[in-house]
Write an enzyme that holds these catalytic residues in place. Structure first.
Site, PDB file in Angstrom:
ATOM      1  N   SER A 116      49.255  26.288  30.945  1.00 17.93           N
ATOM      2  CA  SER A 116      49.725  27.441  30.180  1.00 17.93           C
ATOM      3  C   SER A 116      49.174  28.740  30.748  1.00 17.93           C
ATOM      4  CB  SER A 116      49.317  27.292  28.709  1.00 17.93           C
ATOM      5  OG  SER A 116      50.062  26.270  28.086  1.00 17.93           O
TER       6      SER A 116
ATOM      7  N   PHE B 182      56.632  30.981  19.459  1.00 19.16           N
ATOM      8  CA  PHE B 182      57.781  31.245  20.320  1.00 19.16           C
ATOM      9  C   PHE B 182      57.538  30.536  21.656  1.00 19.16           C
ATOM     10  CE2 PHE B 182      59.830  33.870  23.651  1.00 19.16           C
ATOM     11  CZ  PHE B 182      61.153  33.695  23.255  1.00 19.16           C
TER      12      PHE B 182
ATOM     13  N   ALA C 224      48.327  29.350  33.889  1.00 17.74           N
ATOM     14  CA  ALA C 224      49.021  29.648  35.138  1.00 17.74           C
ATOM     15  C   ALA C 224      50.431  30.160  34.872  1.00 17.74           C
ATOM     16  CB  ALA C 224      49.063  28.405  36.019  1.00 17.74           C
ATOM     17  N   GLU C 225      51.099  29.574  33.885  1.00 15.64           N
ATOM     18  CA  GLU C 225      52.469  29.986  33.586  1.00 15.64           C
ATOM     19  C   GLU C 225      52.517  31.408  33.032  1.00 15.64           C
ATOM     20  OE1 GLU C 225      53.632  25.350  32.682  1.00 15.64           O
ATOM     21  OE2 GLU C 225      53.266  26.736  31.029  1.00 15.64           O
ATOM     22  N   GLN C 226      51.623  31.719  32.085  1.00 13.85           N
ATOM     23  CA  GLN C 226      51.619  33.070  31.511  1.00 13.85           C
ATOM     24  C   GLN C 226      51.204  34.105  32.552  1.00 13.85           C
ATOM     25  OE1 GLN C 226      50.321  33.868  27.584  1.00 13.85           O
ATOM     26  NE2 GLN C 226      50.716  31.790  26.807  1.00 13.85           N
TER      27      GLN C 226
ATOM     28  N   HIS D 203      51.984  24.352  21.291  1.00 17.60           N
ATOM     29  CA  HIS D 203      52.118  25.398  22.304  1.00 17.60           C
ATOM     30  C   HIS D 203      51.447  26.683  21.835  1.00 17.60           C
ATOM     31  CE1 HIS D 203      54.879  23.725  25.416  1.00 17.60           C
ATOM     32  NE2 HIS D 203      55.045  22.824  24.465  1.00 17.60           N
ATOM     33  N   PRO D 204      50.856  27.438  22.743  1.00 19.18           N
ATOM     34  CA  PRO D 204      50.195  28.687  22.362  1.00 19.18           C
ATOM     35  C   PRO D 204      51.192  29.836  22.228  1.00 19.18           C
ATOM     36  CG  PRO D 204      49.975  28.358  24.712  1.00 19.18           C
ATOM     37  CD  PRO D 204      50.696  27.142  24.179  1.00 19.18           C
TER      38      PRO D 204
ATOM     39  N   ALA E  78      60.142  28.835  28.737  1.00 21.53           N
ATOM     40  CA  ALA E  78      59.652  28.515  30.074  1.00 21.53           C
ATOM     41  C   ALA E  78      59.607  29.812  30.870  1.00 21.53           C
ATOM     42  CB  ALA E  78      60.562  27.496  30.749  1.00 21.53           C
ATOM     43  N   VAL E  79      58.399  30.330  31.094  1.00 22.79           N
ATOM     44  CA  VAL E  79      58.257  31.684  31.633  1.00 22.79           C
ATOM     45  C   VAL E  79      58.312  31.742  33.148  1.00 22.79           C
ATOM     46  CG1 VAL E  79      56.930  32.438  29.635  1.00 22.79           C
ATOM     47  CG2 VAL E  79      55.722  31.554  31.657  1.00 22.79           C
TER      48      VAL E  79
END
Length: 479
Positions: A393, A428, A395-397, A376-377, A431-432
């Site tokens: 990732s 870290f 899109a989520e961030q 994971h980044p 789930a954002v």
């Protein structure tokens, strides 16, 4: 598993649809749909004179009867004759006097031998569905033989009744029966007992509308061990079933009650009296829709037409991996193992597939799970700034506004990322989706003081949550 698990053990789950049953003469939807089936089998049962190897041994007054190979069983034949000669007419009067609709499951060869009864069915406006060519067991038949019998049954049915059957029910069916029914474009088929509502079933050729039938609210239990011994027991069981479903309908969870009848069984006077009491009980209740099975099928097709959707358990391997290979970050091995396991219809929802893939993740070795966490980044880290995130990732961030940070906010994330990595040797993970920057930072600062084992467990739970949300997004479903 080399092929998908074929059984659907989920169905509608906890959120069955509101069937919106028609309510003639009432307001709003009916609270329950009640459907009566008269099985007309007399003259289509196993008998040497019908070309069968042995006499009938099923559903008669002779409980535990055995087939007589090569011989006529005169007592058995006369019991079936009672159904045609007397029982049918008693049932016909009970229903026609009350103007209550009926579906007949008619065995083709039985209908062919009973022209006066068929005429009476038509006069009453009853639906006549097909109950097969002969009332025999198809479990050992080759699919070609069963297909040929089905075609012959349809031809006889149309010649005798004037129209092909809209519905199909073999009864003593095989694993091929529903597939064959789908080939013939029936309005519905009923060789299933899996639900209290109609449902669409995928088959090899096309979707099939299934109207499940019943073996419990069925007079066949007068002819089975531990069945009904008296009409009072039959009435009580039917009433309890009706009352339970009626109460569910009042609570907004309306269902369908099937009642199965046989001329030679409930057509006997002592049993017909209990059926008459139940018919009158049904008529005494408001907001009840009594319908034929064809009526129900047409309603369901209009209100709940078949809608194609992604079904993970039915996808080819390459397509499955293309869609779901990235839900665990940079770790297609989880999707590969899940696909090679036992996927079935229960895994065709977001929650079902997430459960299967999460279980696969949990079965991985500790080293494999740790590698997935490390894949994971960082949040708002160097990879994000360089545009090197996976599409998911990124899109989520972006949904959390992490691509719009001020220099001060970016510096704060950079500091936290470095401190967290130094303490736990993993990025870290959270789930954002649905969180804003402040909620993410609050979680970041709270978790950075965790003990390593506690934080590893927390990060693992977040990985599973991220995967679940990604699957839901792909399927357009709720995780």
């Amino acid at each position: 598993m080399t092929t998908p698990y074929p059984r659907d053990l989920l169905g509608y789950g906890r959120n069955a649809p509101d069937p919106r049953w028609p309510n003639p003469g009432g307001s709003g939807s009916a609270k329950i749909c009640v459907q009566f089936v008269v099985n007309y089998e007399e003259g289509g049962e196993n008998a040497v004179i019908h070309g069968d190897k042995a006499s009938e041994a099923f559903l008669s007054e002779i409980v535990g009867a055995a087939p007589w190979v090569g011989q006529r069983h005169m007592n058995m034949e006369s019991i079936y004759e009672y159904g045609a000669r007397a029982g049918f007419w008693r049932l016909w009067r009970l229903f026609t006097e009350r103007a209550m609709p009926v579906t007949v499951y008619g065995v083709a060869t039985a209908l062919e031998r009973s022209p006066e009864q068929v005429a009476a069915m038509g006069e009453a406006g009853w639906e006549i569905a097909s109950h097969g060519l002969k009332w025999i067991d198809y479990r050992d038949h080759a699919i070609e033989d069963e297909r040929a019998d089905m075609d012959r049954a349809i031809a006889i049915h149309e010649a005798v009744t004037g129209a092909p059957p809209e519905g199909w029910y073999t009864g003593r069916s095989s694993q091929h029966t529903l597939e064959l029914a789908a080939e013939r474009d029936f309005l519905y088929a009923s060789d299933a007992y899996a639900d209290d509502l109609p449902y669409w079933q995928e088959t090899r050729t096309k979707p099939l509308l299934v109207l499940p039938y019943t073996l419990d609210t069925n007079d066949m239990r007068f002819a089975t061990p531990q069945g009904f011994n008296s009409g009072d027991q039959f009435f009580a069981y039917l009433k309890d079933s009706f009352d339970m479903l009626y109460a569910e309908g009042e609570a907004g969870r309306a269902k369908m009650l099937n009642v199965g009848l046989h001329c030679r069984l409930v057509g006997r006077p002592g049993r017909a009296a209990s059926l008459a009491r139940f018919l009158d009980y049904v008529r005494s209740k408001p907001d009840v829709w009594v319908a034929t099975r064809a009526d129900i099928a047409r309603h369901w097709r209009a209100e709940f037409p078949y809608r194609p959707r992604i079904q993970p358990s039915r996808l080819e391997r390459a397509v499955f991996l293309d869609l779901f290979g990235g839900v665990f970050e940079h770790s297609p091995v989880i999707a590969e193992r899940a696909f090679d396991g036992e996927l079935g219809p229960a895994h065709d929802t977001a929650a079902g597939l997430a459960s299967a893939m999460t279980a696969t993740f949990r079965r991985a070795s500790a080293q494999e799970r740790l590698a997935i966490l490390k894949a994971h980044p960082d949040l708002a880290g160097r990879l994000a700034l360089a545009g090197g995130l996976t599409q998911d990732s990124h899109a989520e961030q972006r949904s959390a506004g992490l691509d719009q940070l001020t220099p001060e906010e970016l510096a704060r994330f950079t500091d936290l990322n470095a401190r967290y990595q130094a303490r736990f040797d993993i990025p870290f993970i959270i789930a954002v989706r649905g969180l804003d920057q402040q909620a993410i930072l609050a979680a970041f600062e709270r978790r950075i003081d965790n003990e390593p084992a506690t934080e590893l467990a927390a990060a693992t739970r977040e990985v599973e949550k991220i995967a679940r949300l990604r699957i839901a997004a792909i399927l357009g479903d709720n995780a």
